[in-house]
Design an enzyme around this catalytic site. Structure first.
Site, PDB file in Angstrom:
ATOM      1  N   LYS A 169       0.887  -1.176   0.000  1.00  0.00           N
ATOM      2  CA  LYS A 169       0.000   0.000   0.000  1.00  0.00           C
ATOM      3  C   LYS A 169       0.922   1.223   0.000  1.00  0.00           C
ATOM      4  O   LYS A 169       1.468   1.601   1.042  1.00  0.00           O
ATOM      5  CB  LYS A 169      -0.876  -0.030   1.256  1.00  0.00           C
ATOM      6  CG  LYS A 169      -2.203   0.697   1.148  1.00  0.00           C
ATOM      7  CD  LYS A 169      -2.134   2.151   0.816  1.00  0.00           C
ATOM      8  CE  LYS A 169      -1.778   3.013   2.001  1.00  0.00           C
ATOM      9  NZ  LYS A 169      -1.640   4.461   1.623  1.00  0.00           N
ATOM     10  N   GLU A 242       9.387   1.611  10.697  1.00  0.00           N
ATOM     11  CA  GLU A 242      10.442   2.558  10.303  1.00  0.00           C
ATOM     12  C   GLU A 242       9.813   3.940  10.367  1.00  0.00           C
ATOM     13  O   GLU A 242       9.051   4.324   9.464  1.00  0.00           O
ATOM     14  CB  GLU A 242      10.925   2.258   8.878  1.00  0.00           C
ATOM     15  CG  GLU A 242      11.635   0.929   8.716  1.00  0.00           C
ATOM     16  CD  GLU A 242      13.053   0.933   9.261  1.00  0.00           C
ATOM     17  OE1 GLU A 242      13.451   1.918   9.891  1.00  0.00           O
ATOM     18  OE2 GLU A 242      13.755  -0.064   9.054  1.00  0.00           O
ATOM     19  N   CYS A 276      13.822  10.895   6.052  1.00  0.00           N
ATOM     20  CA  CYS A 276      13.780  10.493   7.461  1.00  0.00           C
ATOM     21  C   CYS A 276      15.153  10.669   8.093  1.00  0.00           C
ATOM     22  O   CYS A 276      15.263  10.897   9.285  1.00  0.00           O
ATOM     23  CB  CYS A 276      13.311   9.046   7.577  1.00  0.00           C
ATOM     24  SG  CYS A 276      14.315   7.898   6.631  1.00  0.00           S
ATOM     25  N   GLU A 374       9.808  16.681  14.281  1.00  0.00           N
ATOM     26  CA  GLU A 374      10.344  16.454  12.937  1.00  0.00           C
ATOM     27  C   GLU A 374       9.896  17.613  12.045  1.00  0.00           C
ATOM     28  O   GLU A 374       8.728  17.988  12.046  1.00  0.00           O
ATOM     29  CB  GLU A 374       9.814  15.125  12.400  1.00  0.00           C
ATOM     30  CG  GLU A 374      10.538  14.668  11.162  1.00  0.00           C
ATOM     31  CD  GLU A 374      10.058  13.301  10.683  1.00  0.00           C
ATOM     32  OE1 GLU A 374       8.839  13.037  10.724  1.00  0.00           O
ATOM     33  OE2 GLU A 374      10.913  12.504  10.250  1.00  0.00           O
TER      34      GLU A 374
END
Ligand code: NAD
Length: 524
Positions: A169, A242, A276, A374
């Protein structure tokens, strides 16, 4: 026109973030459709496993050749759908996938071979033990938009080569890249049912989590990771997570400022900061602080920002409006608490809908949002430190622990600092590029996730360990079976002494006491 994801009912569009133009229209796969895909994958998985690792690696080799031939075409599609400069698409997506295929081809056979397990326990010496690695079955993969090709490709190749079927997905922002990956795998010989893509938003992802998959590999944000971990826990579904990062960069005293500033600027702005593993916080020894800032500003102002299809472009757009708003909130918060913008700090509407000028922020402090949450955008916040202990403490003061970088002329000193940093990867004198090392395990500490992708540890996640124990003396009853009693208990005490008593004499005595049991027959 807003270029956020357009969802009308179950319809959605893939949009070029540099232009706002629609690239394709799709419909979210429904829950029954996802469940059907998983059922088809399960049927295909036994065939795919049965053809053996040599045939599977031959198919991966063909995939690798085809991908290499189509490298520019795939890179352009990635750029159109995700915005990154085409050369980055080539290096951080296509090359990473080609090398991941190389790793799987070179290592899968040895990895899947039965592993002998010699027994140290004297009582078990008559047994031959082996570890078998069996595919988990159907692996669900949910992936993000920022590396729409290399992330699902590396995870899928590891799953496929070990004999699993995959239902992927992809992000609703980048479905076309995932479909291109499927097309390459199918053309190379992976059965269509053994690798399927279900496109859609979070609800399609949730349907996959709740389907009959055997394991899930999720890459995405911490909030979604938490939702997924809860859903998975309810049905004991094994998951690899992750998740996000807030990677610190530590520039130690005596570091080469020219090298560190070039590395920092690239590490913070590659993929417009939407990696990331991006450098998200920078700590510089006070003796180098001013020189480092000046070098970063000069280098940032030379960067060419534009449409990634232009070969001169070094920084592309952000993926969507929501990303810009989040970034602006963090920059505003930093400025209101005393940080200074040295360059950038604003949108670039003349370039297109989602462009933000690469930004250097000085004099940030640890409590600012830009140092805690983040950012996922082209901002490099920098603050000074006075001692290495302080720098390490600042680096570890984060809920995240994905990666970090240490910059120094002294590798031994850098490695000593690296050992004290709480992160899944620490690079010395580079950042981000560890994702391109197929042998290197990728994954985080703390809120950055659990489990690993890439390398041997990535293959480990794709298999179930089965221990096979085969007794070499099938006609002999085992000493430890029934027929207990006082004599037997004494003999067993002796047997324990034989192995674990201190001193040779006590061990020999134990051996003599236990000999009867080893020689004698069991009564039952
Ligand atoms: P996201 O969490 O919004 O979405 C990731 C994927 O999850 C998408 O496919 C999305 O459709 C799906 N999803 C959303 N809600 C879901 C739900 N309830 N159930 C199941 N699936 C659901 O993340 P994003 O914005 O696509 O990606 C950016 C994030 O990913 C950043 O935080 C970044 O750090 C992280 N990331 C981590 C790594 C890594 O390797 N650690 C790599 C790339 C990106």
């Amino acid at each position: 026109m807003s270029i956020d994801l357009q969802i009308a009912g179950r319809q959605f569009a893939s949009v070029n973030p540099a232009t706002g133009g629609t690239l394709g229209e799709f419909e979210c796969a429904t829950e029954p459709e996802v469940h059907e895909a998983v059922a088809r994958a399960r049927e295909a998985q036994s065939f795919w496993n049965d053809i053996g690792v040599r045939n599977r690696t031959a198919i991966l080799r063909k995939f690798q050749r085809d991908l290499h031939q189509k490298k520019s075409e795939i890179a352009e599609l990635i750029t159109q759908e995700s915005g990154k400069p085409c050369v980055e698409a080539l290096l951080t997506e296509v090359l990473v996938a080609l090398d991941a295929a190389r790793f799987c081809i070179e290592n899968a056979f040895c990895f899947l071979r039965d592993e002998q397990v010699p027994h140290g326990n004297v009582a078990m010496k008559t047994k031959a033990g082996r570890i078998l690695r069996e595919p988990c079955g159907v692996i669900g993969i949910i992936s993000p938009w920022n590396y729409p090709f290399s992330i699902p490709a590396t995870e899928s190749l590891a799953a496929l080569v070990t004999g699993n079927a995959v239902v992927l997905k992809p992000s609703e922002l980048t479905p076309m890249v995932a479909l291109a990956l499927a097309s390459l795998l199918h053309k190379a010989g992976v059965p269509e049912a053994a690798f399927q893509v279900v496109v859609g938003d979070g609800s399609t992802g949730a349907a996959l989590v709740n389907s009959a998959i055997d394991k899930l590999v999720f890459t995405g944000s911490v909030p979604t990771g938490k939702i997924i971990a809860q859903a998975a826990a309810a049905r004991l579904l094994p998951v690899v997570l992750e998740l996000g990062g807030k990677d610190p960069m530590l520039v130690l005293s005596g570091a080469n400022v020219d090298v560190a500033s070039s590395g920092g600027v690239w590490g913070a702005f590659v993929n417009a900061g939407q990696a990331c593993l991006s450098v998200e916080r920078c700590y510089v020894h006070r003796s180098l602080y001013q020189a480092f800032l000046e070098a970063c500003v000069a280098k940032t102002e030379r960067l060419r920002v534009g449409n990634g299809m232009d070969s001169e472009t070094e920084v592309g757009p952000l993926i969507r409006e929501r990303q810009l708003r989040n970034l602006e909130l963090q920059v505003e918060d930093a400025l209101s608490r005393g940080a200074r913008v040295l360059t950038g700090g604003h949108r670039l509407p003349q370039r297109g809908p989602n462009f933000y000028a690469p930004t250097i922020l000085a004099d940030v402090t640890p409590e600012m949002l830009i140092m805690r949450q983040e950012t996922f955008g082209p901002v490099l916040p920098v603050m000074p430190f006075d001692s290495e202990d302080e720098a390490i403490q600042l680096a570890n003061d984060s809920e995240y622990g994905l990666a970090a970088s240490v910059w120094t002329r002294d590798r031994a000193r850098g490695e000593a600092v690296a050992r004290r940093i709480q992160a899944g990867t620490v690079m010395i004198n580079d950042a981000v590029s560890c994702f391109g090392i197929s042998e290197a395990p990728h994954g985080g500490f703390k809120a950055s996730g659990q489990g690993r992708t890439h390398g041997r540890y990535g293959l480990d996640e794709m298999v179930r360990i089965k221990y096979l124990d085969s007794d070499r003396l099938p006609g002999r009853k085992k000493v430890w079976w029934y027929g207990y009693g006082e004599t037997f208990a004494k003999q067993m005490e002796g047997f324990l002494d034989l192995q674990f008593a201190t001193g040779l004499r006590r061990r020999l005595m134990g051996g003599l006491r236990s000999a009867g049991a080893l020689m004698g027959k069991r009564k039952i």
